[in-house]
Design an enzyme around this catalytic site. Structure first.
Site, short mmCIF file in Angstrom:
data_model
loop_
_atom_site.label_atom_id
_atom_site.label_comp_id
_atom_site.label_asym_id
_atom_site.label_seq_id
_atom_site.Cartn_x
_atom_site.Cartn_y
_atom_site.Cartn_z
N SER A 1 43.25 39.52 33.78
CA SER A 1 43.96 39.68 35.05
C SER A 1 43.23 40.64 35.99
O SER A 1 42.14 40.33 36.47
CB SER A 1 45.39 40.14 34.75
N ASP B 1 29.78 39.66 41.23
CA ASP B 1 29.38 38.76 42.31
C ASP B 1 28.73 39.50 43.47
O ASP B 1 27.91 38.93 44.20
CB ASP B 1 30.59 37.97 42.81
N LYS C 1 42.83 34.90 32.89
CA LYS C 1 44.12 34.81 33.59
C LYS C 1 43.86 35.02 35.07
O LYS C 1 43.65 36.14 35.52
CB LYS C 1 45.12 35.83 33.08
#
Length: 408
Positions: A309, A320, A334
């Site tokens: 999560s 990224d 999740k």
């Protein structure tokens, strides 16, 4: 003329009487109002506007026909209605469960220290992670272990919150769990005594094992309400102590508050996108970093299958944006966001309102995030973290040492 006027008055009275007593002016009971409120919240906010390929209005009419004589029958009907969505994260939170969730995110709890979830692929109750130094962690329970029974009750018959409520309890009492370890066929029985749990969000240390290259180690246990403040304080302290690189440990961190994940990402990132959210209309929103990071020194993030999560939001943002490399094992997967809505008398309802994507638009739900360097390791205890037995930590140290050589 008088007869005509009287006739008109009688006709008007008759019409008005019919309007006043029309069957459409049905007065809902208090129990029906709570069910309708729950239905309406899902109707307006749920991420899947097909409602699991069902006619949500027809479901409303069906459940209004149920006898709702008391609050227990109302809660049962709401649970049955939400179950039709086949989404374990969209769920009713009766007053006790709603209160427990608020306590958990505030950083206080008693129990055996298990973070749990329902695997959507097989509907099996699973361990996300045991809390550090908790009765569950000390007993050897691991992420992805399946919980088969709780005090003899088959977990397949329980919702996520019912299972959590049965595991919790007063300090000193016991709970018996039957657990099937991951990739094993045998079932183990654990009798665990409940205790007060330490939910301190952050622990930190300065690793001086490498000459002239001290490393700031930060372990984030959960994304609670005080996590951002605690982590920022630790980062500033380590900067003052001369840290030249950092290891951020998100292993076995099951997540928590979305906003905490966003704010913590901002501690590390220059202006950039942190995460995209996608709602039921497919509209993209984003959370961004728009200020100055506390430090721009080299960073390694440790993750494993217990990182879920908000941990995945943070790890994905740092990966990224090329702010950090990830070392460890693939994360939990999740990628759904829930909002909490209050119901009368202390109850609540959690509704999946969106999914999230990393800055490069990776959808990680059920897929997880793959580290830049995959390093697997056997189970180690909380007290072995950061030692020679912690292969993932040692790999991070090696990477940062090489990075330092490159920068010279």
């Amino acid at each position: 003329m008088k007869k005509i006027w009287v006739s008109l008055v009688i006709i008007l009275l008759f019409i008005c009487t019919n309007v006043i007593y029309t069957p459409n002016a049905y007065a809902y009971t208090e129990e029906e109002k709570i069910l309708l409120q729950s239905w309406r919240l899902v109707n307006e906010a749920y991420v899947d506007d097909s409602f699991n390929n069902q006619n949500w209005w027809t479901i409303r009419q069906k459940f209004l026909k149920k006898p709702l004589h008391n609050r227990e029958e109302t809660y049962t009907a709401i649970k049955e209605m939400l179950a039709l969505l086949d989404d374990p994260y969209t769920r009713l939170l009766p007053p006790e469960n709603y209160h427990n969730l608020q306590i958990t995110t505030s950083g206080e709890l008693s129990g055996i220290g298990l973070q749990i979830s329902i695997n959507p692929e097989n509907n099996q109750l699973e361990v996300v992670t045991p809390l550090p130094s908790s009765p569950a962690e000390l007993a050897g329970i691991q992420p992805r272990d399946q919980i088969i029974t709780i005090d003899g009750i088959d977990t397949q018959t329980l919702t996520l919150d019912e299972a959590a409520n049965k595991i919790r309890g007063e300090i000193g009492t016991t709970v018996i769990l039957e657990i099937k370890p991951q990739n094993q066929s045998t079932i183990k029985t654990y009798e665990l005594k409940r205790d007060r749990l330490s939910l301190s969000a952050v622990s930190y240390d300065l690793d001086k094992s490498q000459p002239n290259y001290p490393i700031g180690y930060l372990r984030l246990n959960q994304f609670s309400g005080n996590a951002t403040k605690d982590l920022a304080h630790a980062m500033v302290k380590l900067e003052q102590e001369g840290a030249k690189g950092y290891i951020l440990d998100l292993r076995n961190n099951p997540g928590g508050l979305l906003q905490a994940g966003i704010e913590i990402a901002r501690l590390w990132l220059p202006p950039s996108t942190i995460v995209y959210t996608v709602n039921r209309q497919g509209i993209l929103g984003s959370y961004d970093a728009d200020g100055d990071a506390i430090t721009d020194k080299p960073l390694v993030v440790l993750v494993n299958q217990g990182s879920a999560s908000a941990s995945e939001i943070l790890a994905g943002a740092l990966q990224d944006n090329h702010r950090a490399i990830l070392i460890g094992e693939k994360t939990f997967g999740k990628g759904l966001i829930q909002s909490l809505f209050e119901l009368p008398e202390g109850a609540g309802i959690a509704i999946t309102v969106a999914k999230y994507e990393t800055p490069s638009h990776k959808d990680i739900n059920k897929l997880g995030i793959t580290p830049d360097r995959i390093v697997t390791q056997e189970l180690i205890s909380y007290f072995e973290i950061g030692t020679d037995k912690d292969l993932q930590y040692q790999e991070a140290l090696t990477y940062l040492a090489l990075e330092q050589e490159t920068l010279k």
